[in-house]
Design an enzyme around this catalytic site. Structure first.
Site, PDB file in Angstrom:
ATOM      1  N   LYS B 132       3.424  -3.692 -17.129  1.00 50.66           N
ATOM      2  CA  LYS B 132       2.294  -2.768 -17.033  1.00 50.66           C
ATOM      3  C   LYS B 132       1.592  -2.536 -18.355  1.00 50.66           C
ATOM      4  O   LYS B 132       0.369  -2.417 -18.393  1.00 50.66           O
ATOM      5  CB  LYS B 132       2.779  -1.445 -16.442  1.00 50.66           C
ATOM      6  N   GLU B 222       0.856   8.314 -19.711  1.00 52.82           N
ATOM      7  CA  GLU B 222      -0.406   8.127 -19.005  1.00 52.82           C
ATOM      8  C   GLU B 222      -0.883   9.481 -18.515  1.00 52.82           C
ATOM      9  O   GLU B 222      -0.065  10.284 -18.063  1.00 52.82           O
ATOM     10  CB  GLU B 222      -0.165   7.208 -17.803  1.00 52.82           C
ATOM     11  N   HIS B 257       4.673   6.348  -1.893  1.00 56.10           N
ATOM     12  CA  HIS B 257       4.109   5.098  -2.422  1.00 56.10           C
ATOM     13  C   HIS B 257       4.076   3.982  -1.381  1.00 56.10           C
ATOM     14  O   HIS B 257       3.782   2.845  -1.704  1.00 56.10           O
ATOM     15  CB  HIS B 257       4.856   4.611  -3.669  1.00 56.10           C
ATOM     16  N   ARG B 314      -0.978 -11.536  -5.427  1.00 53.38           N
ATOM     17  CA  ARG B 314      -0.548 -12.122  -4.151  1.00 53.38           C
ATOM     18  C   ARG B 314      -1.508 -11.676  -3.052  1.00 53.38           C
ATOM     19  O   ARG B 314      -2.385 -10.861  -3.284  1.00 53.38           O
ATOM     20  CB  ARG B 314       0.843 -11.601  -3.808  1.00 53.38           C
TER      21      ARG B 314
END
Lengths: 166, 526
Positions: B132, B222, B257, B314
């Site tokens: 990330k 973040e 999620h 993907r």
């Protein structure tokens, strides 16, 4: 035809008889007519004041599942010839697997005292880990499984000798 | 990494034609890919575990190779066995689907080394986007907005961070903030921090968790975006340097999620924001020389600022909604692009028409902590009709096993506008009878009927806000269900469903509407 349905906790005597092209159904004390036609695929078409509705019924042992407009109703029909339902294995003092899975970790050993609600086994099914809890206070008699073992539904996991009521 | 750009004048250049595709997956996505291969006239090889030998995907392919026991780690995740299967069956390409080995750079590399085309981006791109902090840096450089954040100074040997430097970084980011693992995923190694005094402790805890879960304890800070929407853009690139986007998908309806309902277009975007986000997505694709189908995920704040979240290298689960509104076939295009052909469209060729919604059917019990529901599917009635698409990996009689993802099918609907698509979704779900395993059909209907859903007021906390502790409401139809179960019992045990019952009457007289029709027709011909 008289039937005895069980819905959630309730026992419901149900009587059904053909009535010309239709049916008359009595549930507990309420009797009403039912216009129902079985379609070629086995589902039932029922004419109601909301219009025609289609319901699907599946028969699996003494379980009847009814699908109606996105919602599933679960019923049981205890078989009168078999007498009372066999006792739900989940309600005894012993721990059995409610679904197939993999034993991640056994958390107790034989001889150990446990309290109701204490975690005994960590099991993994479909990527989810679940703690299985002691159903009663008592002493662990036998642990049937080891870490990493695969178990099938209904397999014995842990036997517990319930504590004497004091 | 810079790719060599081929001469675009040779538009029909095919570097490496594909003849036979091995599908390294199972369930609905394997079925989807096998169908695309058949449409292209390509040979198909399925791989399956021992419990999947008579699964739909194994039956549909030309050949099925059993690669190991049920557990994914011993079968669908075994890159070595899958490559062996490909070589044994002369497959010259592998489509990884999603999940399993789809974002495994090592597998993509092993395919290349074995001379087999991996249908997806290069191993380098998979690697870069998998980390990330690296992905953030690349996107920042390319001018793609990222969530404001900061890297942390190194902790000492005991895992203790220099608190002054960490605090300074945190103040720069602003509160509340998130501590995230660089190699993280699935909520692990993640901490929300409200105040200054929690920062250092949260970093240390997240780093410990990340080291355990991902083998690397690197964490970063973040800014926490309140009530964000999850909006992603479908992108496509080719070997000749072209990159386009195929508009957005809004996937804000999530539980832990896990996406449940996705749609396109997003009710939150206007043309200006859509065009700015689309340009950012294409810039992200170009920044890494992206080849094939990918997805750029953004968070969109209530202030309409958007931020790069991550890039999925993907095919995405929810790709059908994009196919429905654009009329494009993403899997077919993936295969063509993997052969080295140029993208069949330019950006201006791609238009979105109407509205599409996807509902994911999970074999799980929403009234019981969303526990997976296992066992045989006793009855399955799939809805059909205009604008109804089903991507399913199961049939009536199949067993839902504990070993794999509980998503059994996807129901995707296309309508002239959002309200029509919602109506179509609810109507189709009310006909989607699955008995035996418990599913989330009723839960999906209730989400779609929420007024806030109708208004398009979506955010990633929607389900917690509007459907906390959900239980089904079967009250009003319970008597009807009992009555029909009783009538069904009578018909079943009495072997007679009463006068006027179609199926029994037909069986008794041994005539069907078809034979009746035949006689009628013969008379008509006379």
């Amino acid at each position: 035809m008289r039937l005895n349905f069980r819905s959630s906790e309730e026992d419901l005597p149900v009587e059904v008889r053909p009535d010309g092209k239709d049916w008359t159904v009595r549930i507990a004390d309420a009797e009403f007519p039912l216009q129902a036609l079985q379609a070629r695929d086995g589902s039932w078409l029922v004419d109601t004041h909301q219009g025609r509705r289609r319901l699907w019924v599946s028969v699996h042992g003494d379980e009847r599942l009814v699908f109606c407009d996105g919602r599933v109703h679960r019923l049981r029909v205890p078989d009168p010839e078999q007498g009372e339902e066999t006792e739900d294995p989940g309600s005894g003092p012993n721990l059995v697997a409610e679904m197939p899975g993999k034993i991640v970790k056994t958390l107790v050993a034989a001889g150990e005292s446990v309290e109701a609600g204490q975690a005994l086994v960590l099991i993994e099914s479909m990527k989810m880990e679940t703690e299985l809890l002691a159903p009663v206070n008592g002493r662990v008699d036998t642990v049937h499984v080891t870490d990493g073992q695969l178990v099938a539904q209904g397999d014995a996991l842990v036997d517990i000798q319930p504590a004497e009521e004091s | 990494m810079i790719r060599k750009i081929h001469d675009p004048s040779t538009t029909e250049e095919v570097n490496r034609p594909i003849h036979r595709v091995l599908i390294a997956n199972r369930g609905e996505i394997a079925v989807r890919v096998i169908r695309a291969c058949k449409e292209l006239g390509l040979g198909t090889v399925a791989v399956c575990s021992e419990v999947d030998q008579d699964a739909l995907h194994a039956e549909l392919a030309d050949v099925a190779v059993t690669i190991g026991p049920a557990e994914a780690a011993d079968s669908y995740l075994r890159a070595d066995r899958i490559l062996e299967a490909a070589q044994a069956t002369d497959a010259d390409a592998i489509h990884p689907g999603y999940g399993f080995l789809a974002e495994n750079a090592g597998f993509a590399r092993a395919c290349a080394e074995a001379g087999i085309t991996f249908i997806g981006p290069s191993p380098e791109v998979i690697e870069q986007m998998g980390e990330k902090t690296a992905a953030r840096a690349i996107m920042e450089e390319a001018g793609v907005p990222v969530v404001p954040g900061a890297l942390l100074p190194e902790p000492d040997a005991d895992g203790v961070y220099p608190s002054e430097a960490v605090l300074e970084a945190a103040r720069g980011v602003g509160f509340p903030l998130m501590v995230k693992a660089a190699f993280g995923g699935g909520g692990k190694g993640m901490r929300r921090v409200e105040t200054e005094d929690q920062v250092v402790g949260a970093c240390e805890a997240a780093a410990r968790e990340a080291r355990k879960a991902f083998g690397d304890g690197t964490v970063y800070l973040e800014r926490f975006i309140e009530q964000p929407r999850h909006i992603e853009f479908q992108i496509f690139g080719d070997r000749h340097g072209a990159a386009v986007h195929l508009f957005e998908r809004e996937c804000s309806i999530q539980r832990r999620h896990q996406k449940i309902i996705e749609e396109t277009p997003s009710p939150a975007l206007d043309d200006d924001l859509r065009s700015r986000m689309g340009q950012a997505a294409v810039a992200a694709a170009r920044a890494v020389g992206y080849e094939g189908a990918g997805t750029v995920e953004f968070l969109l704040g209530p202030d309409r600022e958007f931020y790069f979240l991550e890039m999925n290298t993907r095919l995405q689960v929810e790709h059908p909604v994009t196919e429905l509104v654009t009329g494009m076939d993403l899997v077919r295009t993936q295969i063509r692009v993997a052969e080295g052909r140029p993208l069949p469209w330019k950006q201006e060729d791609i238009a979105s028409r109407g509205h599409a919604i996807e509902c994911r059917l999970y074999a799980e019990d929403p009234e019981n902590g969303f526990m997976p529901s296992l066992g045989p599917i006793l009855l399955l009635n799939e809805p059909t009709g205009p604008g109804v698409r089903i991507d399913s990996g199961v049939r009536q009689g199949d067993e839902v096993s504990m070993f794999y993802d509980p998503m059994i099918a996807k129901l995707s609907l296309h309508g002239v506008h959002r309200a029509a698509a919602i109506d179509r979704a609810i109507t189709a779900l009310r006909e989607y009878a699955v008995l035996g395993v418990t599913t989330n059909v009723e839960y999906l209907i209730d989400i779609l009927q929420e007024p806030a859903f109708h208004n398009g007021d979506l955010h990633t906390g929607f389900l917690e806000e509007h459907l906390p502790d959900w239980t089904g409401d079967r009250g009003e139809d319970e008597d009807l269900a009992i009555a029909v179960a009783a009538v069904n019992e009578f018909a079943r045990l009495g072997r007679r469903a009463g006068p006027g019952t179609a199926s029994v009457a037909a069986a008794e007289t041994n005539s069907t509407p078809w034979s009746e029709l035949g006689r009628f027709r013969l008379r008509g011909l006379d």
